[in-house]
Design a protein around this motif. Structure first.
Motif, PDB file in Angstrom:
ATOM      1  N   ASN A 176       3.788   8.532   2.388  1.00 30.25           N
ATOM      2  CA  ASN A 176       3.470   7.293   3.092  1.00 30.25           C
ATOM      3  C   ASN A 176       3.051   6.186   2.136  1.00 30.25           C
ATOM      4  N   VAL A 177       2.437   6.532   1.032  1.00 30.73           N
ATOM      5  CA  VAL A 177       2.120   5.519   0.022  1.00 30.73           C
ATOM      6  C   VAL A 177       3.401   4.880  -0.483  1.00 30.73           C
ATOM      7  N   GLN A 178       4.404   5.702  -0.760  1.00 33.19           N
ATOM      8  CA  GLN A 178       5.677   5.170  -1.240  1.00 33.19           C
ATOM      9  C   GLN A 178       6.372   4.326  -0.169  1.00 33.19           C
ATOM     10  N   LYS A 179       6.269   4.742   1.082  1.00 34.48           N
ATOM     11  CA  LYS A 179       6.829   3.951   2.176  1.00 34.48           C
ATOM     12  C   LYS A 179       6.152   2.590   2.266  1.00 34.48           C
ATOM     13  N   LEU A 180       4.830   2.593   2.119  1.00 34.16           N
ATOM     14  CA  LEU A 180       4.086   1.341   2.197  1.00 34.16           C
ATOM     15  C   LEU A 180       4.488   0.407   1.057  1.00 34.16           C
ATOM     16  N   VAL A 181       4.553   0.937  -0.145  1.00 34.04           N
ATOM     17  CA  VAL A 181       4.944   0.135  -1.307  1.00 34.04           C
ATOM     18  C   VAL A 181       6.353  -0.436  -1.113  1.00 34.04           C
ATOM     19  N   ALA A 182       7.235   0.357  -0.494  1.00 37.77           N
ATOM     20  CA  ALA A 182       8.622  -0.071  -0.285  1.00 37.77           C
ATOM     21  C   ALA A 182       8.780  -1.041   0.888  1.00 37.77           C
ATOM     22  N   GLY A 183       7.685  -1.323   1.595  1.00 42.32           N
ATOM     23  CA  GLY A 183       7.748  -2.284   2.694  1.00 42.32           C
ATOM     24  C   GLY A 183       8.289  -1.729   3.987  1.00 42.32           C
ATOM     25  N   ARG A 184       8.221  -0.424   4.177  1.00 43.86           N
ATOM     26  CA  ARG A 184       8.759   0.178   5.403  1.00 43.86           C
ATOM     27  C   ARG A 184       7.759   0.170   6.547  1.00 43.86           C
ATOM     28  N   ALA A 185       6.546  -0.326   6.285  1.00 43.24           N
ATOM     29  CA  ALA A 185       5.521  -0.505   7.314  1.00 43.24           C
ATOM     30  C   ALA A 185       4.474  -1.464   6.770  1.00 43.24           C
ATOM     31  N   ARG A 186       3.636  -1.979   7.646  1.00 39.89           N
ATOM     32  CA  ARG A 186       2.605  -2.949   7.235  1.00 39.89           C
ATOM     33  C   ARG A 186       1.336  -2.248   6.776  1.00 39.89           C
ATOM     34  N   PHE A 187       1.019  -1.111   7.434  1.00 41.36           N
ATOM     35  CA  PHE A 187      -0.251  -0.432   7.178  1.00 41.36           C
ATOM     36  C   PHE A 187      -0.034   1.068   6.967  1.00 41.36           C
ATOM     37  N   PHE A 188      -1.003   1.678   6.308  1.00 36.06           N
ATOM     38  CA  PHE A 188      -1.098   3.135   6.226  1.00 36.06           C
ATOM     39  C   PHE A 188      -2.551   3.495   6.492  1.00 36.06           C
ATOM     40  N   LEU A 189      -2.798   4.289   7.530  1.00 34.66           N
ATOM     41  CA  LEU A 189      -4.153   4.725   7.864  1.00 34.66           C
ATOM     42  C   LEU A 189      -4.424   6.068   7.200  1.00 34.66           C
ATOM     43  N   HIS A 190      -5.443   6.090   6.354  1.00 30.41           N
ATOM     44  CA  HIS A 190      -5.824   7.339   5.682  1.00 30.41           C
ATOM     45  C   HIS A 190      -7.334   7.371   5.581  1.00 30.41           C
ATOM     46  N   ARG A 191      -7.838   8.478   5.056  1.00 30.20           N
ATOM     47  CA  ARG A 191      -9.275   8.697   5.126  1.00 30.20           C
ATOM     48  C   ARG A 191      -9.939   8.617   3.762  1.00 30.20           C
ATOM     49  N   SER A 192     -11.173   8.194   3.781  1.00 36.56           N
ATOM     50  CA  SER A 192     -12.046   8.208   2.630  1.00 36.56           C
ATOM     51  C   SER A 192     -13.132   9.249   2.939  1.00 36.56           C
ATOM     52  N   PRO A 193     -13.683   9.979   1.966  1.00 36.71           N
ATOM     53  CA  PRO A 193     -13.811   9.668   0.543  1.00 36.71           C
ATOM     54  C   PRO A 193     -12.575  10.037  -0.278  1.00 36.71           C
TER      55      PRO A 193
ATOM     56  N   LEU B 238       1.580   3.554   9.388  1.00 36.42           N
ATOM     57  CA  LEU B 238       2.032   4.867   8.928  1.00 36.42           C
ATOM     58  C   LEU B 238       0.924   5.899   9.114  1.00 36.42           C
ATOM     59  N   ALA B 239       1.315   7.103   9.497  1.00 34.29           N
ATOM     60  CA  ALA B 239       0.398   8.235   9.587  1.00 34.29           C
ATOM     61  C   ALA B 239       1.187   9.476   9.177  1.00 34.29           C
ATOM     62  N   ASN B 240       0.527  10.626   9.205  1.00 34.93           N
ATOM     63  CA  ASN B 240       1.180  11.861   8.783  1.00 34.93           C
ATOM     64  C   ASN B 240       1.322  12.845   9.929  1.00 34.93           C
ATOM     65  N   ARG B 241       2.499  13.433  10.005  1.00 36.39           N
ATOM     66  CA  ARG B 241       2.772  14.426  11.042  1.00 36.39           C
ATOM     67  C   ARG B 241       1.836  15.620  10.898  1.00 36.39           C
ATOM     68  N   GLY B 242       1.193  15.992  11.997  1.00 34.04           N
ATOM     69  CA  GLY B 242       0.303  17.143  11.993  1.00 34.04           C
ATOM     70  C   GLY B 242      -1.132  16.833  11.632  1.00 34.04           C
ATOM     71  N   TYR B 243      -1.428  15.591  11.244  1.00 36.87           N
ATOM     72  CA  TYR B 243      -2.790  15.197  10.901  1.00 36.87           C
ATOM     73  C   TYR B 243      -3.489  14.635  12.145  1.00 36.87           C
ATOM     74  N   ALA B 244      -4.818  14.777  12.180  1.00 41.59           N
ATOM     75  CA  ALA B 244      -5.591  14.244  13.301  1.00 41.59           C
ATOM     76  C   ALA B 244      -5.465  12.730  13.381  1.00 41.59           C
ATOM     77  N   THR B 245      -5.146  12.092  12.256  1.00 43.78           N
ATOM     78  CA  THR B 245      -4.965  10.642  12.225  1.00 43.78           C
ATOM     79  C   THR B 245      -3.927  10.188  13.247  1.00 43.78           C
TER      80      THR B 245
END
Length: 255
Positions: free
Chosen positions: A174-191, A145-152
Motif C-alpha cells: 500500500n505504501v507503493q500504491k500511495l507513492v504511485a498515486g493509486r489512492a489519496r490516503f493510506f490508513l495504518h497504525r502507530s507506533p 488504502l487498507a489491507n485485506r484481513g486487517y482490522a483497519t
C-alpha cells in the motif's frame, strides 16, 4: 526402605521450586506476522526482532515453564489468524479485539499496548483532514488504502460513506500504491510508523497527517483450544509486566 540420596535431593528440589519449573514446559506455537512492524521486524535473512518477540521472551523469563516457538518464521497475517483458529498454532501477539475474532480466540487482559490509526498521503499533498467527514467530502478523490484481513479494513467500512481499496495483502504494497498515486490516503497504525515508512523505502515520499483518526488496544489472543490454566499463566505474566512497567518500556523501545 529409605530414599537414595539422589532421590531425596530431587524431592527436596521439587519442593523448593515453583510448580511451573518442575513440570514439563508448555510450548505455545506462534508465527511472525508479515507486515506488522514494529511487532515483527526483519533483521537479516535468519533473524526476526520486534516488540512481540521481546514480549514472548519476557513472558518466558517470568514463567520459565512457558516457551513460545515459531517467532522466527514469517507467515502472512491472514494465515496466522487461520492457523490459531484451526488449532495448528496457539497464540497471536498484539491483535485488535473484534466481534468476529471473539468467536475464534480468547483475548487476554491486560492489553499489551494502544495503537493510533493515522492517515498517510504523498509528500506533495497539502490536504488537511480533521475527521472522517473531511475524507467523505472528497468523494472519489478521497480513496483510502487498507489491507485485506486487517482490522483497519473493518473499521473503515464501519465509518460508512468512504471510498476504500483493501486489495493489498501487505502494508508495504500500500505504501507503493500511495507513492504511485493509486489512492489519496493510506490508513495504518502507530507506533513504529516512521520506521515502517523508512523500511518501505518511502522516506521523503509520503507524510503522516497529524490527526489521530482512531485509537484501539491490542491484546494477546489465545486459541480456544488452549488449556485455560495456560491462558491464566500468560495473563499473570502480562499483569506482572504491566505492574512493573515492562510493557511500557518495551513499547517505548520500539516506538
Amino acid at each position: 526402605m529409605g530414599l537414595r540420596p539422589a532421590g531425596a535431593a530431587f524431592l527436596l528440589l521439587a519442593a523448593l521450586l515453583p510448580p511451573a519449573a518442575v513440570a514439563q514446559p508448555v510450548t505455545l506455537r506462534v508465527a511472525a506476522q508479515e507486515g506488522t512492524e514494529p511487532k515483527f521486524i526483519p533483521a537479516g535473512p535468519d533473524r526476526i526482532i520486534g516488540l512481540c518477540v521481546d514480549i514472548f521472551r519476557t513472558i518466558e523469563r517470568i514463567d520459565p515453564g512457558l516457551v513460545f516457538i515459531g517467532d522466527q518464521q514469517w507467515m502472512p497475517l491472514i494465515r496466522a489468524y487461520h492457523e490459531v483458529a484451526i488449532q495448528q498454532h496457539d497464540a497471536l501477539c498484539a491483535v485488535q479485539r473484534t466481534e468476529e475474532r471473539e468467536r475464534n480466540y480468547v483475548f487476554v487482559d491486560p492489553p499489551l499496548f494502544p495503537i493510533h490509526y493515522m492517515l498517510m498521503v504523498r509528500a506533495d499533498d497539502d490536504v488537511v483532514i480533521n475527521n472522517w467527514d473531511d475524507v467523505r467530502k472528497l468523494g472519489k478523490d478521497g480513496m483510502v488504502l487498507a489491507n485485506r484481513g486487517y482490522a483497519t479494513t473493518d473499521f473503515l467500512i464501519a465509518q460508512g460513506g468512504l471510498q476504500i481499496n483493501a486489495s493489498a495483502t501487505s502494508p508495504a504494497m500500500n505504501v507503493q500504491k500511495l507513492v504511485a498515486g493509486r489512492a489519496r490516503f493510506f490508513l495504518h497504525r502507530s507506533p513504529g510508523l516512521q520506521a515502517f515508512i523508512a523500511r518501505a523505502g518511502a522516506t521523503g515520499k509520503i507524510r503522516i497527517l497529524p490527526q489521530v483518526m482512531s485509537t484501539a488496544q491490542l491484546h494477546m489472543a489465545m486459541g480456544r483450544h488452549v488449556d485455560p490454566a495456560v491462558v491464566a499463566r500468560v495473563r499473570r505474566a502480562l499483569e506482572q509486566m504491566e505492574k512493573t512497567g515492562e510493557l511500557a518500556r518495551l513499547l517505548k523501545k520500539w516506538d
